[in-house]
Design an enzyme around this catalytic site. Structure first.
Site, PDB file in Angstrom:
ATOM      1  N   HIS A  15     -37.571-104.651 -78.684  1.00 52.41           N
ATOM      2  CA  HIS A  15     -37.528-105.979 -78.365  1.00 52.41           C
ATOM      3  C   HIS A  15     -38.527-106.347 -77.285  1.00 52.41           C
ATOM      4  CE1 HIS A  15     -35.106-105.557 -74.989  1.00 52.41           C
ATOM      5  NE2 HIS A  15     -34.253-104.951 -75.361  1.00 52.41           N
TER       6      HIS A  15
HETATM    7  P1  TYD Z   1     -29.483-104.718 -76.652  1.00 59.73           P
HETATM    8  O1  TYD Z   1     -30.529-105.697 -76.435  1.00 59.73           O
HETATM    9  O2  TYD Z   1     -29.617-104.144 -78.232  1.00 59.73           O
HETATM   10  O3  TYD Z   1     -29.599-103.320 -75.962  1.00 59.73           O
HETATM   11  P2  TYD Z   1     -31.029-102.614 -75.815  1.00 59.73           P
HETATM   12  O4  TYD Z   1     -31.567-103.127 -74.206  1.00 59.73           O
HETATM   13  O5  TYD Z   1     -30.745-101.310 -75.506  1.00 59.73           O
HETATM   14  O6  TYD Z   1     -32.200-102.893 -76.780  1.00 59.73           O
HETATM   15  O7  TYD Z   1     -28.012-105.220 -76.150  1.00 59.73           O
HETATM   16  C1  TYD Z   1     -26.765-104.674 -76.912  1.00 59.73           C
HETATM   17  C2  TYD Z   1     -25.720-105.603 -76.851  1.00 59.73           C
HETATM   18  O8  TYD Z   1     -25.395-106.024 -75.627  1.00 59.73           O
HETATM   19  C3  TYD Z   1     -26.217-106.999 -77.518  1.00 59.73           C
HETATM   20  O9  TYD Z   1     -25.216-107.211 -78.339  1.00 59.73           O
HETATM   21  C4  TYD Z   1     -26.450-107.877 -76.426  1.00 59.73           C
HETATM   22  C5  TYD Z   1     -25.784-107.223 -75.429  1.00 59.73           C
HETATM   23  N1  TYD Z   1     -25.890-107.433 -74.028  1.00 59.73           N
HETATM   24  C6  TYD Z   1     -24.972-108.475 -73.267  1.00 59.73           C
HETATM   25  O10 TYD Z   1     -24.320-109.007 -73.550  1.00 59.73           O
HETATM   26  N2  TYD Z   1     -25.667-108.573 -71.918  1.00 59.73           N
HETATM   27  C7  TYD Z   1     -26.661-108.016 -71.303  1.00 59.73           C
HETATM   28  O11 TYD Z   1     -27.191-108.153 -70.205  1.00 59.73           O
HETATM   29  C8  TYD Z   1     -27.664-107.089 -72.203  1.00 59.73           C
HETATM   30  C9  TYD Z   1     -28.733-106.661 -71.947  1.00 59.73           C
HETATM   31  C10 TYD Z   1     -27.033-107.065 -73.416  1.00 59.73           C
END
Ligand code: TYD
Length: 134
Positions: free
Chosen positions: A51
């Protein structure tokens, strides 16, 4: 913002016979920290990220172990390996990132300039490319 703004930050370290202490402190960083989160127990072969952010800036630190960060601004791609707990990788807005090749026991600390807000994520690569090349 693009890959030119990506930079490695050398975090100050205080060392003595008891071990090392690395510091990430407001004034010395490109932004004020609003949030910290960390990735751990990442299964071998897993990919994280995938992302870009519209408004959130980040600094990633390999607190333990190593992993690769693939960075993409829609024009160029570059891979940075993080494997030192006293190095931060600053990622500005508008840069797509994928985290992969996590070693066993790797821990990735993420320092963020904003609280979590799903609406500022770009999770569709096609949409990212369209906005990057607009
Ligand atoms: P995601 O963005 O997929 O993690 P990565 O950074 O590995 O791509 O996030 C995983 C899940 O966690 C998604 O449902 C969003 C949630 N999340 C939170 O609730 N708070 C946060 O600060 C972050 C970074 C993610």
């Amino acid at each position: 913002m693009g890959l030119e703004q990506v930079k490695t930050l050398e975090l100050p370290v205080v060392s003595d016979v008891r071990g090392n202490l690395a510091v990430a402190e407001g004034g010395a960083l490109p932004f004020a920290i609003a949030r910290a989160y960390w990735l751990y127990d990442v299964p071998s072969g897993s990919m994280r990220g995938g992302h870009a952010h519209k408004s959130n800036q980040q600094i990633l630190v390999a607190l333990s172990g190593s992993f690769d960060v693939v960075l993409d601004d829609g024009k160029a791609r570059r891979t940075v390996t993080l494997n030192r707990p006293d190095r931060g990788l600053y990622i500005p807005t508008g840069v797509w990132r994928e985290l992969e090749n996590f070693s066993a026991g790797a821990v990735c600390l993420a320092l963020a300039s904003e609280p979590y807000d799903e609406s500022e994520y770009v999770r569709d690569y096609g949409e990212f490319l369209a906005s990057a090349n607009r």
